[in-house]
Write an enzyme that holds these catalytic residues in place. Sequence first.
Site, short mmCIF file in Angstrom:
data_model
loop_
_atom_site.label_atom_id
_atom_site.label_comp_id
_atom_site.label_asym_id
_atom_site.label_seq_id
_atom_site.Cartn_x
_atom_site.Cartn_y
_atom_site.Cartn_z
CD GLU A 36 -2.02 2.15 1.85
OE1 GLU A 36 -1.53 3.17 1.29
OE2 GLU A 36 -2.42 2.14 3.04
CB CYS B 227 -2.02 6.36 2.20
SG CYS B 227 -0.72 5.77 3.25
#
Length: 480
Positions: free
Chosen positions: A246, A280
């Site tokens: 990720e 993120c």
Amino acid sequence: MTQMIINGERVNAADGRTLDVVSPTDGQVFTTIPRGQSADIDNAVASARAALSGDWGRKTALDRGRLLVKLGEKVLEHHEELAQIESRDTGKPLSTSRADIVALARYFEFYGGGADKVHGQTIPYQTDYSVQLIREPLGVTAHIIPWNYPAQMFGRSVAPALAMGNACVVKPAEDACLSVVRVAELALEVGFPAGALNVVTGLGEEAGAALSRHSGINFITFTGSNEVGVLIQKAAAENAVKCVLELGGKSAHVVFDDANLNVAVPAIVKGIVYNTGQTCTAGSRLLVQRSVYDKVMQQLAQAFSSTRAGTPEMDLTCGPVVNKAQFQRVKHYVEKGLSEGLTIIAEGTIADGVPEGGYFVKPTLFSAPDHSSCLFQDEIFGPVLVAVPFDTEEEAIALANATDYGLLGAVWTENGGRQQRVARGIQAGQVYINGFGAGGGIELPFGGVKKSGHGREKGFIALEEVSTTKTIIHYYGKTN
Ligand code: ADP
């Protein structure tokens, strides 16, 4: 002094070295952590391997699930203590850390409940054959996690892995790892056998690199920067192990002229300012239909101006950023925006009385005439939002996709057909319609496309990512 957890013991680094831990709130060293090296990683991997062939490997799915549920309860019993640790380490407002610890407990509850609900299959095959598809753990799983949500990321990474019967070696971030170590201690208290869950602290290029290239691991999950993501994937390739990555994001809000601004405006502000933009999935690009652009910017300007950065105890909109490098990075991008001719529409404030030397930055809202600035491409990882107008639905989708990243997106409109078209048109692992919840709940599968990475975490699907299938083909016909 904090210690690591290897083979059920609290230990120092084998060579005794330590790293200073700096508080983002005042820039001062407040404790130390062991500076783990490859010898420590070797010990942790060996203890995980031993756990798989020992007590841990013999546990039933039900028993693993019960241990995880107990750990969730234990985390809630220590809720305030863990929240204080998290805020000390990261500078987060206390209410943010409190919410993070609740989410951490929820990871253990969710995957604890899931452990005994992953079933195999039987497959119709030829006459006199019985075919079973069973699920097995991958083995020793490596977890390299970042500093932005240390506790949550730890839960997200290890809970499904433990539920499926893997033994974990975790390398938390050197900038913030204290809550992770504390929760690993709690795991021992609730009865996780030695070696099932190991935590080695230290630097990315030392302990992290040693873990990712270790020949004794069977899987790596990593959340962090693209640069390191590439290194991790290369290391995984050398050992032919699967990895889930990720990486960054540059997620867009797409606001149409019929959007309900009462809901959209606060969600857009929260989506970039929460956790000081160090998420993120932060909604860091804003695309607004030209006919409502000025109106939206006016309302956003008002909301942005009332944001305030302060210490954890002040508990304001956001805290400082995590370290000096991050502080300089955010400043650099604000200056870059100005030098490229972007306009600052509004700024938040830094509260009076914050300690000198803290890494506080002002939330900043930019407006841009078009999408050409690097502020639309680079992940700043700070509370900086850049807005640009668009005219048509097609243009909005094209702009939303005009980035290497593909983590999240949001569309704001009351038009049902448009909701679906845009949601399906945005290249991302998750898309919100008339809402925004960075990364969503624990139940919702999450991950990236394009350079945001691959593989999925959260949700039930994570249990599949951290396990594999074995096909057992059994001939039971008469042989004479
Ligand atoms: P950031 O730049 O936001 O700090 P990183 O990708 O550097 O993000 O860090 C995320 C995690 O990866 C941290 O736990 C860090 O220690 C680790 N890490 C950094 N460099 C390496 C590396 N070369 N190999 C393995 N892990 C690393």
